[in-house]
Design an enzyme around this catalytic site. Structure first.
Site, mmCIF file in Angstrom:
data_model
loop_
_atom_site.group_PDB
_atom_site.id
_atom_site.type_symbol
_atom_site.label_atom_id
_atom_site.label_comp_id
_atom_site.label_asym_id
_atom_site.label_seq_id
_atom_site.Cartn_x
_atom_site.Cartn_y
_atom_site.Cartn_z
ATOM 1 N N PRO A 238 -18.665 -15.790 -41.009
ATOM 2 C CG PRO A 238 -17.628 -17.339 -39.611
ATOM 3 C CD PRO A 238 -17.579 -16.778 -40.999
ATOM 4 C CG ASP A 416 -14.336 -13.926 -41.107
ATOM 5 O OD1 ASP A 416 -14.699 -14.901 -40.433
ATOM 6 O OD2 ASP A 416 -14.022 -13.986 -42.313
ATOM 7 C CG HIS A 417 -16.276 -15.820 -34.247
ATOM 8 N ND1 HIS A 417 -15.082 -15.770 -33.570
ATOM 9 C CD2 HIS A 417 -17.213 -16.112 -33.316
ATOM 10 C CE1 HIS A 417 -15.285 -16.047 -32.305
ATOM 11 N NE2 HIS A 417 -16.567 -16.249 -32.110
ATOM 12 N NE ARG A 418 -14.454 -17.204 -42.442
ATOM 13 C CZ ARG A 418 -14.469 -17.011 -43.763
ATOM 14 N NH1 ARG A 418 -14.503 -18.046 -44.579
ATOM 15 N NH2 ARG A 418 -14.469 -15.796 -44.271
ATOM 16 C CB ILE A 420 -11.338 -11.470 -35.162
ATOM 17 C CG1 ILE A 420 -10.322 -10.833 -36.125
ATOM 18 C CG2 ILE A 420 -11.458 -10.645 -33.893
ATOM 19 C CD1 ILE A 420 -10.863 -9.681 -36.903
#
Ligand code: CAO
Length: 444
Positions: A238, A416-418, A420
């Site tokens: 994501p 990567d929002h998973r 950060i």
């Protein structure tokens, strides 16, 4: 040898209909009820079945011919067939299936079921062969109608091919056997990216030649490989892109002042070399950016080394050489390596290990142009920094209370929002701004 002439059976109101497909060849051994050919009227298609088993010795008609009940179509050698002549031709069962031609704009549109007359079914058809008035003549899936003869529908069913995903190359877009075979081959050749279970609807197959002249150009090996990776990375991680601007006025003054000296050492001192140093400094402060998600998805692997990749545009496509241990190298050494690796990449001489082990990637489009973009993370890395063209802009100076012309470098950080959070994304680019605005900080 007992050879029988096979005539078209009573096919109800189907008079003077066109043969659109011949499904057998001379020499074929066929069983009773096997489809011999497909005919089509202006509103329906129908398979003509063989009345008995035998070997085809002659085909009397060709595609495009028009036939009616009683037209001779075939010579069949029925020697050795116990049932020869035991069943009058007139009582041969005929499977009737109509179709509705696809609407010209039907793709992707929720087309309502058409209201059309029920097919005219010969009275002698055995009940088990009587088709359902709608279901048998229309493949209706995802709002798209498929145009195919009954035998092709059967063939597609046997192979598990979805007719609604196949574009027909026959007259009026009718799906032919070759279209089904080509589709199945294409599906089998596809990369197994679907293993991650995304369940995308297939992109429609479009014949662009129908709109104008086209030319087909094979993708380079690099493009095919990087394309598959970019696609996987884009959908599996994501992405969030944080935009920012760094004041590089002083850095650029310093870099230009060093150009001559660097030149004497055979080095082209580029902005990218300084960016590498600034990125490593930021990675030290924000270790989650210098990490990868473990395969179990439960842990973060923090890296204690600092290998930084850079996207390099080559005539064959995009490659990402990696500069190792950037933390241990000075700007001159980095600039030299940047030039060497770029040259090797463009001459297609880059070795595989020169593209492995990266922790973070920089993609610089600054030499080309643009104000911002959303770079795709080079997974399993968790972030990538995009650089766009630096421009002189008016910047408010709080001390002098005046606008000053400053050279501003646009930064586009995708992460990567998973792994950060948004706050850390903004902190990371703020840190870069600080480093780049005062080159002396890079020494600390
Ligand atoms: N703003 C303004 N000018 C810039 C700049 C920036 N951000 N970055 C570079 N420039 C200038 C350079 O100073 C140089 O000017 P001079 O010729 O006057 O010295 C000129 O643009 C050309 O620079 P360069 O691009 O050749 O050199 P580089 O070290 O900046 O970049 C490399 C090297 C390999 C990154 C680059 O050649 C390249 O391939 N870029 C494309 C990367 C890419 O395709 N990314 C997309 C990936 S996602 O699809």
């Amino acid at each position: 040898m007992t050879t029988k002439e096979i005539l078209v059976p009573d096919i109800g109101s189907f008079k003077d209909v066109e043969i659109i497909e011949i499904l057998i060849q001379v020499g074929d051994k066929i069983a009773a009820d096997d489809s011999i050919m497909t005919v089509e009227s202006d509103k329906a298609a129908m398979d003509i079945p063989a009345p008995f088993a035998g070997t085809v010795t002659e085909i009397k008609r060709k595609v495009g011919d028009r036939i009616s009940a009683g037209t001779p179509i075939l010579m069949l050698d029925c020697s050795g067939q116990p049932a020869v002549g035991s069943r009058p031709q007139e009582s041969a069962s005929t499977v009737v299936k109509s179709f509705v031609p696809p609407s010209p704009t039907g793709e992707g549109v929720n087309v309502p079921l058409p209201s059309h007359p029920a097919p005219e079914v010969p009275t002698h058809i055995a009940p088990k062969h009587r088709p359902d008035p709608v279901a048998a003549h229309v493949e209706f899936v995802s709002g798209k109608l498929a145009h195919a003869s009954p035998s092709i529908r059967r063939f597609a069913r046997e192979l598990g091919a979805d007719l609604t995903r196949i574009r027909g190359s026959g007259p009026r877009g009718r799906i032919l056997k070759a279209d089904v075979q080509a589709w199945v081959k294409g599906e089998l050749a596809k990369p197994t990216g679907e293993a991650i279970g995304l369940g995308f609807p297939a992109a429609p197959v479009i014949d662009f030649a129908q709109f104008g002249e086209v030319e087909s150009l094979a993708l380079s090996r690099i493009k095919k490989l990087s394309g598959a990776n970019l696609h996987r990375n884009w959908v599996s991680a994501p992405h969030v892109t944080q935009f920012d601007e760094a004041d590089i006025t002083d850095l650029e003054d310093f870099r230009k002042s060093m150009l001559e000296e660097a030149g004497k050492r055979g080095v082209k001192l580029t902005l990218l070399a300084f960016l590498m140093k600034a990125v490593v400094n930021a990675l030290r402060h924000y270790p989650s950016f210098n990490a990868s998600l473990a395969a179990d998805g439960e842990n973060l692997v923090l890296k204690k080394y600092f290998h930084v990749g850079f996207a390099c545009d080559t005539p064959d496509g995009l490659v990402v050489p990696v500069i190792r241990d950037v933390n241990k190298k000075d700007v001159m050494e980095i600039a030299r390596e940047l030039a060497e690796l770029s040259e090797l990449a463009r001459e297609r001489k880059l070795k595989i290990d020169a593209m492995q082990g990266g922790c973070f990637t920089i993609s610089s489009l600054g030499g080309i142009g643009g104000t911002a973009f959303t770079p795709i993370i080079n997974c399993p890395e968790v972030a990538i920094l995009g650089l766009s063209r630096a421009e002189i802009k008016p910047v408010w100076n709080k001390v002098t209370k005046a606008f000053e012309p400053r050279q501003m470098l646009p930064l586009s950080l995708s992460y990567d929002h998973r792994v950060i959070d948004g706050a850390d994304g903004a902190r990371f680019t703020s840190h870069l701004r600080l480093m780049l605005s005062d080159v002396r900080r890079l020494l600390l």
